[in-house]
Design a protein around this motif. Structure first.
Motif, short mmCIF file in Angstrom:
data_model
loop_
_atom_site.label_atom_id
_atom_site.label_comp_id
_atom_site.label_asym_id
_atom_site.label_seq_id
_atom_site.Cartn_x
_atom_site.Cartn_y
_atom_site.Cartn_z
N PRO A 18 0.81 -1.22 0.00
CA PRO A 18 0.00 0.00 0.00
C PRO A 18 0.84 1.27 0.00
O PRO A 18 0.48 2.26 -0.66
N GLU A 19 1.95 1.24 0.71
CA GLU A 19 2.78 2.45 0.79
C GLU A 19 3.48 2.77 -0.52
O GLU A 19 4.03 3.87 -0.69
N ASP A 20 3.48 1.83 -1.45
CA ASP A 20 4.11 2.06 -2.74
C ASP A 20 3.13 2.48 -3.82
O ASP A 20 3.51 2.63 -4.99
N LEU A 21 1.88 2.68 -3.46
CA LEU A 21 0.88 3.13 -4.43
C LEU A 21 1.02 4.63 -4.67
O LEU A 21 1.25 5.38 -3.72
N PRO A 22 0.87 5.09 -5.89
CA PRO A 22 0.97 6.53 -6.16
C PRO A 22 -0.20 7.29 -5.54
O PRO A 22 -1.22 6.71 -5.18
N ALA A 23 -0.06 8.59 -5.47
CA ALA A 23 -1.02 9.41 -4.73
C ALA A 23 -2.36 9.54 -5.42
O ALA A 23 -3.39 9.73 -4.77
N ASN A 24 -2.41 9.45 -6.76
CA ASN A 24 -3.67 9.66 -7.44
C ASN A 24 -3.96 8.54 -8.44
O ASN A 24 -3.07 7.78 -8.84
N SER A 25 -5.21 8.44 -8.85
CA SER A 25 -5.66 7.35 -9.71
C SER A 25 -5.04 7.39 -11.09
O SER A 25 -4.70 6.35 -11.67
N ALA A 26 -4.87 8.58 -11.65
CA ALA A 26 -4.29 8.70 -12.98
C ALA A 26 -2.87 8.17 -13.00
O ALA A 26 -2.47 7.44 -13.93
N ALA A 27 -2.10 8.52 -11.98
CA ALA A 27 -0.72 8.03 -11.90
C ALA A 27 -0.70 6.51 -11.72
O ALA A 27 0.14 5.82 -12.30
N PHE A 28 -1.64 6.00 -10.93
CA PHE A 28 -1.69 4.55 -10.73
C PHE A 28 -1.98 3.82 -12.03
O PHE A 28 -1.34 2.81 -12.35
N GLU A 29 -2.94 4.31 -12.79
CA GLU A 29 -3.29 3.67 -14.06
C GLU A 29 -2.09 3.62 -14.99
O GLU A 29 -1.79 2.59 -15.62
N PRO A 52 -5.75 -0.74 0.32
CA PRO A 52 -6.49 -0.36 1.52
C PRO A 52 -7.87 0.20 1.15
O PRO A 52 -8.09 0.66 0.02
N ASN A 53 -8.79 0.17 2.09
CA ASN A 53 -10.13 0.70 1.83
C ASN A 53 -10.10 2.13 1.33
O ASN A 53 -10.87 2.52 0.46
N ALA A 54 -9.17 2.91 1.88
CA ALA A 54 -9.10 4.33 1.51
C ALA A 54 -8.70 4.53 0.05
O ALA A 54 -8.90 5.61 -0.51
N ARG A 55 -8.15 3.48 -0.57
CA ARG A 55 -7.73 3.59 -1.98
C ARG A 55 -8.62 2.73 -2.88
O ARG A 55 -8.20 2.30 -3.96
N ALA A 56 -9.85 2.49 -2.48
CA ALA A 56 -10.75 1.61 -3.23
C ALA A 56 -11.00 2.09 -4.66
O ALA A 56 -11.37 1.29 -5.53
N LYS A 57 -10.80 3.37 -4.93
CA LYS A 57 -11.00 3.89 -6.29
C LYS A 57 -10.03 3.28 -7.30
O LYS A 57 -10.25 3.38 -8.51
N ALA A 73 -9.66 -8.26 4.39
CA ALA A 73 -9.94 -8.07 5.82
C ALA A 73 -10.82 -6.84 5.91
O ALA A 73 -11.29 -6.31 4.90
N VAL A 74 -11.05 -6.37 7.12
CA VAL A 74 -11.96 -5.23 7.27
C VAL A 74 -11.39 -3.95 6.67
O VAL A 74 -12.13 -3.02 6.40
N ASP A 75 -10.08 -3.92 6.44
CA ASP A 75 -9.48 -2.66 6.00
C ASP A 75 -8.68 -2.75 4.70
O ASP A 75 -8.01 -1.81 4.31
N PHE A 76 -8.72 -3.91 4.00
CA PHE A 76 -7.97 -4.00 2.74
C PHE A 76 -8.53 -5.11 1.86
O PHE A 76 -9.27 -5.99 2.31
N MET A 77 -8.12 -5.05 0.60
CA MET A 77 -8.40 -6.11 -0.38
C MET A 77 -7.07 -6.52 -1.01
O MET A 77 -6.28 -5.67 -1.42
#
Length: 251
Positions: A18-29, A52-57, A73-77
């Motif tokens: 999770p800590e290695d995911l970029p800050a925004n969806s466009a960058a992630f794509e 993480p749930n917070a990055r479900a987008k 789990a309750v807080d991630f996929m």
């Protein structure tokens, strides 16, 4: 960086934390597209990404790329993608563990309960107190806790008697039900009113000869009366990780 940072494992896979995911969806794509090219060149077999749930987008991008849900789990996929045909993806946990406390007092009486859920359909289902293990809970600790919660009887672990294994558990899981012999340290019963209809000390001879009692419970009781069972050796540091393990063996 125009690709996702990941850590390779010894099985030919790679993991994006999770800590290695970029800050925004466009960058992630964009980084996901580039990373897939790199992972193919590197002959990576399986990709694991934890969202993480917070990055479900970010999930739609992964599904579009062919990723599949592995576990949550309750807080991630956790999602996986097989890049090599036939590459092994180990299944997530598919068993639940239940425990039953076989508690015998000095008067040759067995601690038994009747659950509220069963009282109409199985009114004579006098069974051992017990329930499901909590996450990361040892069998010894779990069975003592369950007996205490359901009956308020305090106990001491004696041995592991046996288990039942079936494939009709909760949420389509298989289930292992472990029965343990416990020594009562107290005798007074106070039931857990939310789940238990009533409880009593049942004379062993009556329990064994009652044709309405389940054969499984009767056989487990007979086994406990005839055999000492497997002892918990409580071996500290049994594995190189220096954790405490439960080790049940004959002595």
């Amino acid at each position: 960086m125009n690709y996702l940072s990941s850590v390779n494992n010894q099985y030919g896979g790679t993991y994006v934390a999770p800590e290695d995911l970029p800050a925004n969806s466009a960058a992630f794509e964009a980084q996901l597209t580039e990373s897939l090219k790199i992972w193919h060149i590197q002959e990576i077999k399986v990709v694991w990404i934890k969202i993480p749930n917070a990055r479900a987008k970010l999930l739609p991008f992964l599904y579009q790329a062919g990723f599949m849900n592995h576990h949550c789990a309750v807080d991630f996929m956790m999602l996986t993608l097989r890049l090599e045909d036939g590459a092994m993806i180990p299944p997530f946990a598919n068993h639940s563990i239940g425990v039953g406390g076989l508690v015998i007092n000095e008067n040759n009486q067995l601690l038994t309960i009747r659950e509220k859920d069963h009282i109409k359909t199985h009114p004579h289902n006098w069974k051992f107190p017990g329930g499901m293990l909590e996450p990361y809970e040892h069998i010894e600790h779990g069975v003592i806790r369950e007996v205490l919660e359901e009956t308020s009887v305090q106990t001491e672990f004696q041995s592991f008697i046996g288990f039942r294994h079936h494939h009709q558990g909760q949420f389509n899981t298989s289930n292992i039900y472990a029965v343990c012999l416990l020594k009562p340290l107290t005798l007074e019963i106070t039931i857990q009113e939310s789940e238990i209809f009533d409880a009593k000390w049942f004379p062993i001879e009556d329990y064994l000869t009652d044709h309405k009692i389940g054969k499984y419970n009767q056989n487990m009781l007979r086994s406990a009366l005839q055999h000492s069972g497997l002892k918990n050796l409580n071996v500290p540091g049994y594995m190189p990780s220096d954790q405490d393990y439960e080790v049940f063996m004959t002595q």
